[in-house]
Design a protein around this motif. Sequence first.
Motif, PDB file in Angstrom:
ATOM      1  N   HIS A 107      42.544  42.775  45.195  1.00 22.29           N
ATOM      2  CA  HIS A 107      42.855  43.417  43.922  1.00 22.29           C
ATOM      3  C   HIS A 107      42.646  42.465  42.752  1.00 22.29           C
ATOM      4  CE1 HIS A 107      45.209  46.027  41.146  1.00 22.29           C
ATOM      5  NE2 HIS A 107      45.634  44.870  40.661  1.00 22.29           N
ATOM      6  N   ALA A 108      43.123  41.237  42.895  1.00 21.56           N
ATOM      7  CA  ALA A 108      43.082  40.282  41.787  1.00 21.56           C
ATOM      8  C   ALA A 108      41.664  39.953  41.350  1.00 21.56           C
ATOM      9  CB  ALA A 108      43.817  39.002  42.178  1.00 21.56           C
ATOM     10  N   THR A 109      40.727  39.902  42.285  1.00 16.44           N
ATOM     11  CA  THR A 109      39.344  39.565  41.922  1.00 16.44           C
ATOM     12  C   THR A 109      38.567  40.770  41.424  1.00 16.44           C
ATOM     13  OG1 THR A 109      38.606  39.854  44.233  1.00 16.44           O
ATOM     14  CG2 THR A 109      39.217  37.615  43.525  1.00 16.44           C
ATOM     15  N   GLU A 110      39.125  41.992  41.581  1.00 19.08           N
ATOM     16  CA  GLU A 110      38.381  43.185  41.192  1.00 19.08           C
ATOM     17  C   GLU A 110      39.013  43.918  40.001  1.00 19.08           C
ATOM     18  OE1 GLU A 110      35.699  44.242  44.978  1.00 19.08           O
ATOM     19  OE2 GLU A 110      37.569  45.376  44.864  1.00 19.08           O
ATOM     20  N   ARG A 111      39.788  43.208  39.206  1.00 22.19           N
ATOM     21  CA  ARG A 111      40.355  43.796  37.997  1.00 22.19           C
ATOM     22  C   ARG A 111      39.342  43.915  36.863  1.00 22.19           C
ATOM     23  NH1 ARG A 111      44.797  39.694  38.413  1.00 22.19           N
ATOM     24  NH2 ARG A 111      46.658  40.682  39.271  1.00 22.19           N
ATOM     25  N   TYR A 112      38.317  43.102  36.875  1.00 21.16           N
ATOM     26  CA  TYR A 112      37.587  42.820  35.645  1.00 21.16           C
ATOM     27  C   TYR A 112      36.412  43.759  35.379  1.00 21.16           C
ATOM     28  CZ  TYR A 112      40.522  38.900  36.668  1.00 21.16           C
ATOM     29  OH  TYR A 112      41.613  38.154  36.996  1.00 21.16           O
ATOM     30  N   GLY A 113      35.759  44.250  36.428  1.00 24.81           N
ATOM     31  CA  GLY A 113      34.631  45.141  36.223  1.00 24.81           C
ATOM     32  C   GLY A 113      35.040  46.464  35.616  1.00 24.81           C
ATOM     33  N   VAL A 114      36.089  47.069  36.157  1.00 25.93           N
ATOM     34  CA  VAL A 114      36.499  48.382  35.660  1.00 25.93           C
ATOM     35  C   VAL A 114      37.026  48.280  34.232  1.00 25.93           C
ATOM     36  CG1 VAL A 114      38.895  48.367  36.508  1.00 25.93           C
ATOM     37  CG2 VAL A 114      37.608  50.523  36.412  1.00 25.93           C
ATOM     38  N   GLN A 115      37.653  47.149  33.897  1.00 25.88           N
ATOM     39  CA  GLN A 115      38.071  46.945  32.511  1.00 25.88           C
ATOM     40  C   GLN A 115      36.864  46.862  31.584  1.00 25.88           C
ATOM     41  OE1 GLN A 115      41.336  44.108  31.603  1.00 25.88           O
ATOM     42  NE2 GLN A 115      41.320  43.666  33.786  1.00 25.88           N
TER      43      GLN A 115
ATOM     44  N   ASP B 284      47.262  48.011  35.141  1.00 26.52           N
ATOM     45  CA  ASP B 284      47.210  47.164  36.343  1.00 26.52           C
ATOM     46  C   ASP B 284      48.406  47.491  37.238  1.00 26.52           C
ATOM     47  OD1 ASP B 284      46.302  45.258  38.100  1.00 26.52           O
ATOM     48  OD2 ASP B 284      47.364  43.613  37.097  1.00 26.52           O
ATOM     49  N   ILE B 285      48.148  48.128  38.358  1.00 23.89           N
ATOM     50  CA  ILE B 285      49.174  48.386  39.374  1.00 23.89           C
ATOM     51  C   ILE B 285      49.095  47.228  40.371  1.00 23.89           C
ATOM     52  CG2 ILE B 285      50.048  49.980  41.094  1.00 23.89           C
ATOM     53  CD1 ILE B 285      50.057  51.111  38.233  1.00 23.89           C
ATOM     54  N   ASP B 286      50.051  46.350  40.332  1.00 24.53           N
ATOM     55  CA  ASP B 286      49.978  45.105  41.108  1.00 24.53           C
ATOM     56  C   ASP B 286      49.832  45.370  42.601  1.00 24.53           C
ATOM     57  OD1 ASP B 286      50.125  42.200  41.321  1.00 24.53           O
ATOM     58  OD2 ASP B 286      52.016  42.578  42.350  1.00 24.53           O
TER      59      ASP B 286
END
Length: 253
Positions: free
Chosen positions: A222-230, A248-250
């Motif tokens: 999850h932590a490494t894949e936050r950035y593309g969708v943003q 962000d749903i942790d």
Amino acid sequence: MPVPLQDLVRHIDQLLDVARFRDYCPNGLQVEGRARVHRLVSGVTACQALLEAAVEQRADAILVHHGYFWRGEAEPVVGMKRRRLATLLEHDISLLAYHLPLDAHPELGNNARLGALLGMIDVQRLDPGDATAVGNIGHLSAPRKVVDVLGDIAQLTGRTPLHVGNPEQSVRRIAWCTGAAQSYIGQAVTAGADLYLTGEASEPTVHIAREEGIHFVAAGHHATERYGVQALGEHLAAEFGLEHRFIDIDNPV
């Protein structure tokens, strides 16, 4: 002004070149809601918590990396699947999901954004012979101790990464692929990487890293894949004048 849903989907499909990819799930519009979109919520995974947050935000559509209808999953619409679909349908909210196409995009993709945030230069595909390859390889601007690289990753992701190797050694050539891409470590070795960064780890990965002499880092799926969708959500907001909010749903995995 609200944008027609089909125009929004068509734009994303073309931008991410969806037709090139053979994926594990359908990319694009997975659940159809209202015909026009003004408020867009984005998130990593279309879990129930994200859906409920989108309802609170009065979203017209939800944009995610991990959607529904994965290859091999049970088909009956019962239990968790029923509750999720019922939430979307009851509130007339569309669900748009992009998996491998979002990983691979050279500017807005998960790998592109993670690399940029870590200051990688001279970035290339990890497999240069595959136009749909999702892993990257590049350089740091100068050699750095692994312990310092780990500090940057921890600050960026908000969690302490798993590391295999001697943190006092120096590295410069780094390969990475977000999510559950630990199996790409062999490609990283072949490409001459000093360090391979991904989201998850498997038991054999540790032995491969030790025996091949490559540093391995698992910083969270999850932590490494936050950035593309943003990045994609921000692009759509600028392109169409949408209201966009990333939620962000942790997830510790």
